[in-house]
Design a protein around this motif. Structure first.
Motif, PDB file in Angstrom:
ATOM      1  N   UNK A  30       0.821  -1.217   0.000  1.00  0.00           N
ATOM      2  CA  UNK A  30       0.000   0.000   0.000  1.00  0.00           C
ATOM      3  C   UNK A  30       0.853   1.265   0.000  1.00  0.00           C
ATOM      4  N   UNK A  31       1.924   1.286   0.811  1.00  0.00           N
ATOM      5  CA  UNK A  31       2.708   2.509   1.026  1.00  0.00           C
ATOM      6  C   UNK A  31       4.070   2.516   0.358  1.00  0.00           C
ATOM      7  N   UNK A  32       4.545   1.353  -0.052  1.00  0.00           N
ATOM      8  CA  UNK A  32       5.887   1.249  -0.600  1.00  0.00           C
ATOM      9  C   UNK A  32       6.874   0.820   0.478  1.00  0.00           C
ATOM     10  N   UNK A  33       7.992   0.276   0.046  1.00  0.00           N
ATOM     11  CA  UNK A  33       8.975  -0.294   0.968  1.00  0.00           C
ATOM     12  C   UNK A  33       9.540   0.731   1.943  1.00  0.00           C
ATOM     13  N   UNK A  34       9.856   1.914   1.464  1.00  0.00           N
ATOM     14  CA  UNK A  34      10.465   2.927   2.336  1.00  0.00           C
ATOM     15  C   UNK A  34       9.504   3.375   3.440  1.00  0.00           C
ATOM     16  N   UNK A  35       8.260   3.634   3.093  1.00  0.00           N
ATOM     17  CA  UNK A  35       7.272   4.110   4.080  1.00  0.00           C
ATOM     18  C   UNK A  35       6.874   3.010   5.059  1.00  0.00           C
ATOM     19  N   UNK A  36       7.027   1.742   4.670  1.00  0.00           N
ATOM     20  CA  UNK A  36       6.623   0.635   5.530  1.00  0.00           C
ATOM     21  C   UNK A  36       7.779   0.087   6.372  1.00  0.00           C
ATOM     22  N   UNK A  37       8.934   0.698   6.280  1.00  0.00           N
ATOM     23  CA  UNK A  37      10.133   0.206   6.971  1.00  0.00           C
ATOM     24  C   UNK A  37       9.933   0.140   8.484  1.00  0.00           C
ATOM     25  N   UNK A  38      10.244  -1.007   9.115  1.00  0.00           N
ATOM     26  CA  UNK A  38      10.131  -1.117  10.581  1.00  0.00           C
ATOM     27  C   UNK A  38      11.138  -0.212  11.297  1.00  0.00           C
ATOM     28  N   UNK A  39      10.777   0.206  12.496  1.00  0.00           N
ATOM     29  CA  UNK A  39      11.605   1.088  13.316  1.00  0.00           C
ATOM     30  C   UNK A  39      11.809   0.411  14.674  1.00  0.00           C
ATOM     31  N   UNK A  40      13.010   0.529  15.239  1.00  0.00           N
ATOM     32  CA  UNK A  40      13.262   0.019  16.589  1.00  0.00           C
ATOM     33  C   UNK A  40      12.766   1.035  17.608  1.00  0.00           C
ATOM     34  N   UNK A  41      11.982   0.560  18.580  1.00  0.00           N
ATOM     35  CA  UNK A  41      11.492   1.410  19.663  1.00  0.00           C
ATOM     36  C   UNK A  41      11.493   0.619  20.962  1.00  0.00           C
ATOM     37  N   UNK A  42      11.299   1.322  22.056  1.00  0.00           N
ATOM     38  CA  UNK A  42      11.337   0.728  23.385  1.00  0.00           C
ATOM     39  C   UNK A  42       9.983   0.844  24.066  1.00  0.00           C
ATOM     40  N   UNK A  43       9.668  -0.177  24.858  1.00  0.00           N
ATOM     41  CA  UNK A  43       8.461  -0.158  25.675  1.00  0.00           C
ATOM     42  C   UNK A  43       8.863  -0.554  27.097  1.00  0.00           C
ATOM     43  N   UNK A 104       5.061   2.022  12.250  1.00  0.00           N
ATOM     44  CA  UNK A 104       4.219   3.173  12.590  1.00  0.00           C
ATOM     45  C   UNK A 104       3.149   3.469  11.545  1.00  0.00           C
ATOM     46  N   UNK A 105       3.405   3.148  10.283  1.00  0.00           N
ATOM     47  CA  UNK A 105       2.418   3.445   9.245  1.00  0.00           C
ATOM     48  C   UNK A 105       2.204   4.944   9.100  1.00  0.00           C
ATOM     49  N   UNK A 106       0.983   5.325   8.798  1.00  0.00           N
ATOM     50  CA  UNK A 106       0.650   6.741   8.667  1.00  0.00           C
ATOM     51  C   UNK A 106       0.463   7.320  10.066  1.00  0.00           C
ATOM     52  N   UNK A 107       1.253   8.355  10.392  1.00  0.00           N
ATOM     53  CA  UNK A 107       1.296   8.898  11.756  1.00  0.00           C
ATOM     54  C   UNK A 107       0.572  10.230  11.874  1.00  0.00           C
ATOM     55  N   UNK A 108      -0.283  10.329  12.882  1.00  0.00           N
ATOM     56  CA  UNK A 108      -0.907  11.598  13.234  1.00  0.00           C
ATOM     57  C   UNK A 108       0.040  12.294  14.205  1.00  0.00           C
ATOM     58  N   UNK A 109       0.426  13.540  13.920  1.00  0.00           N
ATOM     59  CA  UNK A 109       1.379  14.255  14.769  1.00  0.00           C
ATOM     60  C   UNK A 109       0.634  15.172  15.736  1.00  0.00           C
ATOM     61  N   UNK A 110       0.589  14.761  17.007  1.00  0.00           N
ATOM     62  CA  UNK A 110      -0.105  15.541  18.031  1.00  0.00           C
ATOM     63  C   UNK A 110       0.581  16.865  18.321  1.00  0.00           C
ATOM     64  N   UNK A 111       1.853  16.970  18.020  1.00  0.00           N
ATOM     65  CA  UNK A 111       2.587  18.210  18.272  1.00  0.00           C
ATOM     66  C   UNK A 111       2.264  19.280  17.235  1.00  0.00           C
ATOM     67  N   UNK A 112       2.064  18.884  15.979  1.00  0.00           N
ATOM     68  CA  UNK A 112       1.853  19.878  14.922  1.00  0.00           C
ATOM     69  C   UNK A 112       0.422  19.928  14.395  1.00  0.00           C
ATOM     70  N   UNK A 113      -0.330  18.818  14.504  1.00  0.00           N
ATOM     71  CA  UNK A 113      -1.684  18.781  13.967  1.00  0.00           C
ATOM     72  C   UNK A 113      -2.761  19.017  15.023  1.00  0.00           C
ATOM     73  N   UNK A 114      -2.360  19.146  16.274  1.00  0.00           N
ATOM     74  CA  UNK A 114      -3.308  19.381  17.346  1.00  0.00           C
ATOM     75  C   UNK A 114      -3.527  18.136  18.184  1.00  0.00           C
ATOM     76  N   UNK A 115      -3.576  18.323  19.483  1.00  0.00           N
ATOM     77  CA  UNK A 115      -3.715  17.224  20.439  1.00  0.00           C
ATOM     78  C   UNK A 115      -5.048  16.499  20.245  1.00  0.00           C
TER      79      UNK A 115
END
Length: 145
Positions: A30-43, A104-115
């Motif tokens: 749907x998004x292409x390889x670059x946009x769908x790339x996994x990211x390392x994060x911590x929980x 992450x997919x398509x991300x809503x940005x609470x900092x710039x688009x509003x909480x």
């Protein structure tokens, strides 16, 4: 980084891995390889939650009583790009965190688009804390490792 008394453990559940890879393939188509790339994060979460997460993945809360740590941006799995950030806010005294692969997919940005306190239509995740905090809304978007 693991403490000397706490060696790193590799934990990958087969069913969780399969769901994650299916999501990755779908996102790539749907998004292409670059946009769908996994990211390392911590929980980070209380130690008594670790075994449940490692055995059957994260559980997205269905109602407020099921929330373990936070839901400021909606019901989902909260992660961070920095290990110390999530330990400080959500570690609940845990000695170790969980390293995860995240889509992450398509991300809503609470900092710039509003909480917003819920998942927004058309978005797979939300980002906050100036791009260091994330919440994903589906368990197949995160793979505890």
């Amino acid at each position: 980084m693991a403490a000397a008394s706490q060696p790193l453990r590799l934990v990958v559940n087969f069913d969780c891995s399969l769901a994650f890879l299916q999501r990755l393939c779908r996102d790539m188509s749907v998004r292409g390889a670059q946009a769908a790339r996994p990211v390392l994060m911590y929980h980070w979460t209380a130690s008594d939650n670790h075994d449940k997460i490692e055995d059957s993945n994260f559980r997205i809360p269905k109602c407020a009583q099921d929330v373990k740590n936070a839901n400021a941006y909606g019901a989902g799995v909260y992660l961070s790009t920095g290990c110390a950030t999530t330990k400080q806010r959500f570690g609940a005294g845990a000695e170790r965190g969980i390293l995860c692969l995240v889509l992450p997919g398509r991300m809503y940005n609470n900092d710039t688009q509003g909480m917003q306190r819920t998942q927004q239509r058309g978005y797979d995740s939300a980002v906050f804390w100036r791009g260091t905090g994330y919440v994903v809304f589906n368990q197949d978007q995160v793979l505890p490792c």
